[in-house]
Design a protein around this motif. Structure first.
Motif, PDB file in Angstrom:
ATOM      1  N   ASN A  77     119.275  55.687 -32.198  1.00 27.60           N
ATOM      2  CA  ASN A  77     118.374  55.042 -31.248  1.00 27.60           C
ATOM      3  C   ASN A  77     117.289  54.221 -31.935  1.00 27.60           C
ATOM      4  O   ASN A  77     116.252  53.933 -31.339  1.00 27.60           O
ATOM      5  CB  ASN A  77     117.714  56.095 -30.353  1.00 27.60           C
ATOM      6  CG  ASN A  77     118.674  56.613 -29.301  1.00 27.60           C
ATOM      7  OD1 ASN A  77     119.673  55.948 -28.992  1.00 27.60           O
ATOM      8  ND2 ASN A  77     118.410  57.789 -28.777  1.00 27.60           N
ATOM      9  N   ASP A 105     116.108  50.830 -34.482  1.00 28.44           N
ATOM     10  CA  ASP A 105     116.518  49.515 -34.965  1.00 28.44           C
ATOM     11  C   ASP A 105     116.827  49.628 -36.467  1.00 28.44           C
ATOM     12  O   ASP A 105     116.605  50.671 -37.086  1.00 28.44           O
ATOM     13  CB  ASP A 105     115.430  48.472 -34.681  1.00 28.44           C
ATOM     14  CG  ASP A 105     114.104  48.819 -35.343  1.00 28.44           C
ATOM     15  OD1 ASP A 105     114.116  49.499 -36.398  1.00 28.44           O
ATOM     16  OD2 ASP A 105     113.052  48.437 -34.805  1.00 28.44           O
ATOM     17  N   SER A 106     117.324  48.553 -37.043  1.00 25.64           N
ATOM     18  CA  SER A 106     117.821  48.655 -38.413  1.00 25.64           C
ATOM     19  C   SER A 106     116.725  49.054 -39.400  1.00 25.64           C
ATOM     20  O   SER A 106     116.942  49.872 -40.294  1.00 25.64           O
ATOM     21  CB  SER A 106     118.458  47.330 -38.831  1.00 25.64           C
ATOM     22  OG  SER A 106     117.508  46.295 -38.714  1.00 25.64           O
ATOM     23  N   HIS A 136     113.886  50.765 -38.857  1.00 34.52           N
ATOM     24  CA  HIS A 136     113.520  52.173 -38.694  1.00 34.52           C
ATOM     25  C   HIS A 136     114.674  53.084 -39.077  1.00 34.52           C
ATOM     26  O   HIS A 136     114.467  54.185 -39.590  1.00 34.52           O
ATOM     27  CB  HIS A 136     113.082  52.451 -37.249  1.00 34.52           C
ATOM     28  CG  HIS A 136     111.704  51.937 -36.942  1.00 34.52           C
ATOM     29  ND1 HIS A 136     111.450  50.996 -35.970  1.00 34.52           N
ATOM     30  CD2 HIS A 136     110.512  52.210 -37.515  1.00 34.52           C
ATOM     31  CE1 HIS A 136     110.163  50.729 -35.939  1.00 34.52           C
ATOM     32  NE2 HIS A 136     109.559  51.448 -36.873  1.00 34.52           N
TER      33      HIS A 136
END
Lengths: 372, 297
Positions: free
Chosen positions: B173, B175-176, B178
């Motif tokens: 869940n 983004d790249s 994080h």
């Protein structure tokens, strides 16, 4: 739970609107019960006002007559001397008593106890005079609220036993929704209702307890009923309470059932909405009993907040009602609050049963399912 | 010495003709400081395996030994404290308790592990500060970003000083940026603290941090020698897949005809940017043939 994260409280009050609605709903139901109890306690308070303010330690009445309300007691006036002769008696005072209507100038009526007492000793007469003085011949002291209801003031006349009496004084205490109390001289009473006396008020000598005096009088005068003042008051209250017990019970059950429904529904919806979080806690190693404690704590919090809210509202409402209608006295007794709180805790526990079952059944593995 | 040792682990749902084997005769040893990535298609038994490893599901047969404790035969009532003491869990959906602050979420895990009061608060504060959330202690989950939430979840997983971290799709869940951040963090927990980290995921980015990659399919571990990445959806697929397309002597494999058709229709969109590495021909960052590493179980 000292030193632990207050999970129950945080979850319960996370949605403040829901928490307020829940506590408010339960509080409203408890308020209904508490107010009803308060009205009856208030009525009881007024019914027993005369006895509570009475100087007697012991009250003697006709055999098997244990109350004033709904009762008639008739004793030979000579009995007073017999009572006074018993060891330990400091004084004995006969009072005359009946229930009749006070009729105002405009025809308004007020049901009332009328008591004839010896104005020279003042024993058994009115307490807390707010205006005027004790009655003399053809005079009467009436209760302030009843006087207001009948539109009477000191100096006005009121019809009692078909005769006109001048209002000589006003006092406070003793008027309920249906009944009041008034005082005339014992001679006026005897002149109109005959010489019989109803009750004998008895004072104990110093060092003699009311119970001891009762014991001595009962032994010396076996044909009479002898009660301490507190016993007499208790009998009076019980009689009135019994007359309204069924109504009280029904209304209390209705109120508590509403509270049960609100608590049960609140805990159920809260638990359902937090099932996944319960599963997470279980997955992290939380034992079922800890989660059960969370649900029970939420029930206790709901009940606690509701009881406090209902009590504060009941006291405030009682004060408002008394101000608007002085004839209605609402007394919120600590005992009533305790009983309501206890009943609310029980229904809180009952309301928590279904949520508890859901929590116990939660599978920690469901924490790994994707949230929808 | 291993932190976790699994032998001949099997889980069968149902009985008789309706019996379905979700996990079959799995063997697995995980050392301290090791990061193991378990991949596989949906329904392959990954979650079932993870639940058994995490003492939340009883195996039908086999053994699971954690720090010398046998989970498969442990009494039911002893499982919650075992979970609280030995495991740290990181979930795909973060699974933070919404009514609690970041600090309280971590503190709660301390409580469950038997740490209470000031000690719990201090440990939770230290962990969150270590993970860069020192300024977010009082924030509730709905006030945190996805990456911050997962960091809180990682802090919570560390609250009990667990030797084994079980992570279920920890980057799914995110983004790249994080996602990489959390991946590095998990690697760091293994390298710096000597914890065993077991990750179940579809996310290829996590290959970079794994010491071992296991492919679970139909309840058993399979060879990864012939695994490639579908250039359209990014899923790992076998080179025996029937959905294949050749361009200029180069082959591409797909998880479904849909991906293959999309690739053919718009090849330029995928080829320049998403060249699917054929695993068996590529050396990984460690200079080791991934095929050998992936099948070392």
């Amino acid at each position: 739970m000292i030193g632990r994260v207050p999970l129950a409280r945080r979850a319960l009050f996370q949605d403040r609107r829901r928490a307020a609605l829940a506590a408010g709903g339960v509080a409203a139901a408890l308020l209904l019960v508490l107010m009803l109890q308060g009205v009856f306690d208030g009525a009881m308070h007024q019914v027993t006002a005369y006895l509570r303010a009475n100087p007697a330690d012991v009250i003697v009445s006709q055999r098997d007559v244990r109350t004033m309300h709904m009762s008639a007691s008739a004793l030979d006036p000579a009995t007073v001397k017999n009572v006074a002769a018993v060891d330990g008696v400091a004084w004995a005072e006969g009072i005359r008593y009946t229930t009749t209507f006070l009729v105002g100038a405009d025809g308004n009526q007020q049901l009332s106890y009328v008591i004839g007492y010896d104005t020279t000793t003042g024993r058994g007469g009115p307490q807390h005079l707010t205006a005027g003085r004790a009655p003399r011949g053809d005079e009467i002291d009436i209760e302030q609220v009843a006087a207001d209801r009948l539109g009477l003031h000191v100096g006005d006349t009121v019809s009692v036993f078909g005769d006109r009496f001048r209002v000589s004084g006003l006092f406070r205490g003793g008027t309920s929704v249906v009944n009041s109390i008034a005082f005339i001289t014992t001679d006026d009473f005897a002149a109109r209702r005959g010489p019989a006396i109803a009750y004998i008020l008895v004072g104990a000598k110093p060092g003699v307890s009311a119970g001891e005096l009762q014991h001595r009088l009962a032994g010396a005068l076996p044909d009479l009923t002898v009660q301490t003042r507190s016993q007499f008051t208790s009998e009076e209250a019980t009689l009135v309470r019994d007359m309204s017990a069924d109504l009280m019970r029904i209304m209390s059950i209705v109120g508590l059932l509403i509270a049960l429904a609100v608590i049960g529904l609140t805990l159920f919806t809260l638990t359902l909405s937090k099932l996944r979080e319960h599963a997470i806690v279980k997955a992290l190693g939380g034992r079922t009993r800890r989660l059960a404690a969370v649900v029970l704590a939420q029930a206790a919090w709901s009940v606690g907040v509701a009881v406090v809210t209902a009590t504060v509202l009941a006291v405030a409402l009682g004060a408002i009602v008394e101000r608007v209608n002085p004839a209605i006295t609402i007394v919120i007794e600590p005992g009533s609050v305790e009983r309501i709180a206890l009943a609310a805790l029980v229904i809180g526990a009952i309301g928590a049963v279904i949520p508890l079952r859901r929590v116990v059944a939660v599978d920690p593995a469901s924490a790994f399912r994707r949230a929808s | 010495m291993t932190n976790l040792s699994v032998h001949d682990l099997t889980k069968t749902y149902g009985e008789g003709n309706l019996a379905v084997a979700a996990v079959r005769h799995v063997d697995l040893d995980i050392d301290p400081g090791e990061v193991v990535l378990i991949m596989g298609p949906s329904g392959s038994g990954k979650t079932t395996l993870l639940l058994m490893l995490g003492a939340m599901l009883r195996p039908t047969s086999g053994t699971i030994n954690v720090d010398g404790v046998e989970l498969a035969t442990a009494a039911e009532r002893s499982l919650p404290p075992l979970r609280a003491e030995h495991f740290g869990f990181v979930f795909q959906d973060f699974n933070l308790l919404s009514a609690l602050s970041a600090l309280e979420n971590v503190e709660l895990a301390c409580n469950l592990a038997g740490i209470h009061g000031h000690a719990a608060r201090q440990r939770a504060t230290e962990l969150l500060t270590r993970l860069g959330l020192g300024e977010r202690l009082r924030f509730r989950p709905d006030q945190l970003s996805g990456g911050e939430k997962q960091r809180v979840a990682v802090a919570r997983a560390l609250a009990n000083n667990a030797t084994i971290i079980l992570a279920d799709e920890p980057t799914a869940n995110l983004d790249s940026a994080h996602g990489r951040d959390i991946a590095r963090l998990l690697r760091q927990l293994a390298t710096d603290d000597g914890r065993s980290v077991i990750i179940v995921s579809h996310d290829d980015r996590l290959r970079e941090i794994a010491d071992r990659i296991l492919w679970l399919e139909d309840g058993t571990f399979r060879e990864l020698a012939a695994m490639v990445t579908d250039p359209v959806c990014g899923m790992s697929v076998e080179t025996t897949s029937t959905y294949r397309h050749d361009i200029d002597e180069r082959s591409w494999w797909f998880c479904s005809p849909h991906c293959r058709d999309e690739f053919i229709a718009n090849t330029a969109a995928f080829v320049p940017t998403r060249i699917a590495p054929i695993v068996s021909t590529k050396e990984d960052a460690h200079g080791e043939d991934p095929v050998r590493r992936h099948t070392r179980h």
